[in-house]
Design a protein around this motif. Structure first.
Motif, PDB file in Angstrom:
ATOM      1  N   VAL A   1       0.856  -1.183   0.000  1.00 28.79           N
ATOM      2  CA  VAL A   1       0.000   0.000   0.000  1.00 28.79           C
ATOM      3  C   VAL A   1       0.891   1.231   0.000  1.00 28.79           C
ATOM      4  O   VAL A   1       1.667   1.452   0.924  1.00 28.79           O
ATOM      5  CB  VAL A   1      -0.941   0.010   1.212  1.00 28.79           C
ATOM      6  CG1 VAL A   1      -1.805   1.278   1.207  1.00 28.79           C
ATOM      7  CG2 VAL A   1      -1.818  -1.235   1.220  1.00 28.79           C
ATOM      8  N   LEU A   2       0.773   2.027  -1.056  1.00 28.22           N
ATOM      9  CA  LEU A   2       1.509   3.285  -1.176  1.00 28.22           C
ATOM     10  C   LEU A   2       0.499   4.416  -1.271  1.00 28.22           C
ATOM     11  O   LEU A   2      -0.415   4.364  -2.086  1.00 28.22           O
ATOM     12  CB  LEU A   2       2.400   3.280  -2.422  1.00 28.22           C
ATOM     13  CG  LEU A   2       3.491   2.215  -2.487  1.00 28.22           C
ATOM     14  CD1 LEU A   2       4.168   2.247  -3.852  1.00 28.22           C
ATOM     15  CD2 LEU A   2       4.514   2.424  -1.386  1.00 28.22           C
ATOM     16  N   GLY A   3       0.664   5.446  -0.457  1.00 26.97           N
ATOM     17  CA  GLY A   3      -0.285   6.553  -0.509  1.00 26.97           C
ATOM     18  C   GLY A   3      -1.521   6.238   0.287  1.00 26.97           C
ATOM     19  O   GLY A   3      -1.759   6.799   1.356  1.00 26.97           O
ATOM     20  N   GLY A   4      -2.350   5.330  -0.226  1.00 23.11           N
ATOM     21  CA  GLY A   4      -3.572   4.979   0.477  1.00 23.11           C
ATOM     22  C   GLY A   4      -4.184   3.705  -0.062  1.00 23.11           C
ATOM     23  O   GLY A   4      -4.063   3.399  -1.245  1.00 23.11           O
ATOM     24  N   GLY A   5      -4.835   2.974   0.826  1.00 16.10           N
ATOM     25  CA  GLY A   5      -5.612   1.794   0.450  1.00 16.10           C
ATOM     26  C   GLY A   5      -6.921   1.853   1.208  1.00 16.10           C
ATOM     27  O   GLY A   5      -7.108   1.173   2.210  1.00 16.10           O
TER      28      GLY A   5
ATOM     29  N   SER B   1     -11.198   2.168   2.013  1.00 18.35           N
ATOM     30  CA  SER B   1     -12.507   1.599   1.722  1.00 18.35           C
ATOM     31  C   SER B   1     -12.384   0.164   1.212  1.00 18.35           C
ATOM     32  O   SER B   1     -11.816  -0.691   1.890  1.00 18.35           O
ATOM     33  CB  SER B   1     -13.232   2.500   0.719  1.00 18.35           C
ATOM     34  OG  SER B   1     -14.584   2.108   0.576  1.00 18.35           O
ATOM     35  N   ILE B   2     -12.881  -0.114  -0.001  1.00 22.58           N
ATOM     36  CA  ILE B   2     -12.827  -1.470  -0.537  1.00 22.58           C
ATOM     37  C   ILE B   2     -11.399  -1.843  -0.931  1.00 22.58           C
ATOM     38  O   ILE B   2     -11.125  -3.011  -1.233  1.00 22.58           O
ATOM     39  CB  ILE B   2     -13.773  -1.600  -1.747  1.00 22.58           C
ATOM     40  CG1 ILE B   2     -14.111  -3.073  -2.036  1.00 22.58           C
ATOM     41  CG2 ILE B   2     -13.174  -0.931  -2.977  1.00 22.58           C
ATOM     42  CD1 ILE B   2     -14.779  -3.786  -0.913  1.00 22.58           C
ATOM     43  N   GLY B   3     -10.466  -0.896  -0.881  1.00 26.86           N
ATOM     44  CA  GLY B   3      -9.064  -1.220  -1.079  1.00 26.86           C
ATOM     45  C   GLY B   3      -8.491  -2.022   0.076  1.00 26.86           C
ATOM     46  O   GLY B   3      -7.473  -2.703  -0.088  1.00 26.86           O
ATOM     47  N   VAL B   4      -9.134  -1.981   1.251  1.00 24.53           N
ATOM     48  CA  VAL B   4      -8.659  -2.759   2.404  1.00 24.53           C
ATOM     49  C   VAL B   4      -8.748  -4.258   2.132  1.00 24.53           C
ATOM     50  O   VAL B   4      -7.769  -4.988   2.331  1.00 24.53           O
ATOM     51  CB  VAL B   4      -9.434  -2.354   3.672  1.00 24.53           C
ATOM     52  CG1 VAL B   4      -9.056  -3.267   4.839  1.00 24.53           C
ATOM     53  CG2 VAL B   4      -9.160  -0.896   4.021  1.00 24.53           C
ATOM     54  N   PRO B   5      -9.908  -4.798   1.677  1.00 23.82           N
ATOM     55  CA  PRO B   5      -9.936  -6.230   1.356  1.00 23.82           C
ATOM     56  C   PRO B   5      -8.939  -6.619   0.269  1.00 23.82           C
ATOM     57  O   PRO B   5      -8.371  -7.725   0.322  1.00 23.82           O
ATOM     58  CB  PRO B   5     -11.380  -6.458   0.888  1.00 23.82           C
ATOM     59  CG  PRO B   5     -12.164  -5.366   1.515  1.00 23.82           C
ATOM     60  CD  PRO B   5     -11.243  -4.196   1.558  1.00 23.82           C
TER      61      PRO B   5
ATOM     62  N   THR C   1      -1.840   5.480   4.259  1.00 21.44           N
ATOM     63  CA  THR C   1      -3.008   5.423   5.135  1.00 21.44           C
ATOM     64  C   THR C   1      -4.024   4.423   4.607  1.00 21.44           C
ATOM     65  O   THR C   1      -4.076   4.128   3.415  1.00 21.44           O
ATOM     66  CB  THR C   1      -3.688   6.800   5.241  1.00 21.44           C
ATOM     67  OG1 THR C   1      -4.079   7.235   3.924  1.00 21.44           O
ATOM     68  CG2 THR C   1      -2.759   7.828   5.855  1.00 21.44           C
ATOM     69  N   MET C   2      -4.827   3.911   5.532  1.00 18.41           N
ATOM     70  CA  MET C   2      -5.950   3.031   5.198  1.00 18.41           C
ATOM     71  C   MET C   2      -7.162   3.501   5.982  1.00 18.41           C
ATOM     72  O   MET C   2      -7.093   3.677   7.200  1.00 18.41           O
ATOM     73  CB  MET C   2      -5.627   1.574   5.527  1.00 18.41           C
ATOM     74  CG  MET C   2      -4.402   1.031   4.810  1.00 18.41           C
ATOM     75  SD  MET C   2      -4.050  -0.701   5.187  1.00 18.41           S
ATOM     76  CE  MET C   2      -5.310  -1.514   4.205  1.00 18.41           C
TER      77      MET C   2
END
Length: 268
Positions: free
Chosen positions: A142-146, A148-152, A167-168
């Motif tokens: 994860v670079l920058g951000g992951g 919402s649905i980027g977490v799964p 950030t997540m």
């Protein structure tokens, strides 16, 4: 009345100046029996088309590698087409690539790079399910951000990294557009949210109670509920495995692919 000089007198013809075209690049004839010294013409470039359609391209003089890098950036586009000014990752482009990774015997592992704000829930879950069911080692970064649905998607890999400043965002599922205010709508939202919670808790070291507590926490996001995790915080709660960058991610993936293929040295 007599009209004179109606037609001009014809004199001797004037010479027409010769137009010499400016010198241009010399066109070399194609190679053949009559021109054995000609160099073969290069193959047409296809990297531009891959970059436009898939967001990826083969770099010049790229060394042979058994690691495939897959990027998920911007907003995940699903069943609805987003405006052209949005940076999107189309799930109908990602899924065929994952199938090709699984079928290609030359690919030993998958490196997943994420910098996404989230997007379509069902499309994101489809991508996450595909990654989690690959038969080859996978590592996510994860670079920058992951968010919402980027977490799964981030936790769907066999091992996950997050950059120190990345950030997540964990928050409840939201619907955009028309929502029918009937009990069936809220039941559908609950079932979809349960799908996300179950997938994350099955593929990460975080408990269901802790993940739901992060989803419904108040006071951190302005006029909203949820939690923003920065770098090591995501590791501390058990959502991501380790803090690291591209070097750490590749080293871990090489270690995993070497173990999977039975090689003594990491796969380069």
């Amino acid at each position: 009345m007599v009209l004179t000089n109606l037609f001009p007198k014809l004199g001797s013809p004037q010479p027409v100046p010769t137009v010499v075209p400016p010198p241009g690049p010399r066109v070399q004839p194609p190679p053949g029996p009559g021109n054995p010294g000609a160099q073969p013409r290069p193959a047409p470039e296809t990297a531009a088309g891959n970059l436009q359609e898939l967001g990826q391209m083969n770099l010049p003089a790229q060394p042979e590698s058994s690691i495939h890098c897959l990027t998920i950036v911007g907003q995940i586009e699903g069943h609805l087409v987003l405006p052209p000014q949005n940076k999107t990752t189309k799930y109908e482009h990602i899924i065929p690539q994952l199938v090709a990774v699984e079928q290609n015997p030359k690919i030993a592992g998958l490196l997943l790079i994420l910098n996404t704000v989230g997007g379509d829930v069902e499309a994101g879950l489809a991508i996450a399910e595909m990654i989690s069911t690959l038969g080859k080692p996978t590592v996510s970064l994860v670079l920058g951000g992951g968010h919402s649905i980027g977490v799964p998607i981030a936790v769907s890999a066999d091992y996950s990294f997050i950059a120190e400043t990345a950030t997540m965002t964990v928050h409840p599922i939201r619907l955009n557009g028309l929502v029918i205010g009937v009990p069936q709508t809220y039941e559908y939202l609950d079932k979809m949210q349960d799908r996300v919670v179950r997938f994350v808790t099955e593929h990460a070291r975080i408990s269901e109670a802790k993940f739901r507590e992060l989803m419904f926490r108040t006071g951190e996001l302005a006029r909203d509920i949820g939690t923003v995790l920065v770098g090591k915080e995501a590791v501390d709660v058990g959502l991501v495995d380790a803090v690291g960058g591209i070097e750490s991610a590749l080293a871990k993936l090489n270690e995993m692919t070497a173990k999977a293929t039975g090689e003594k040295e990491p796969v380069q």
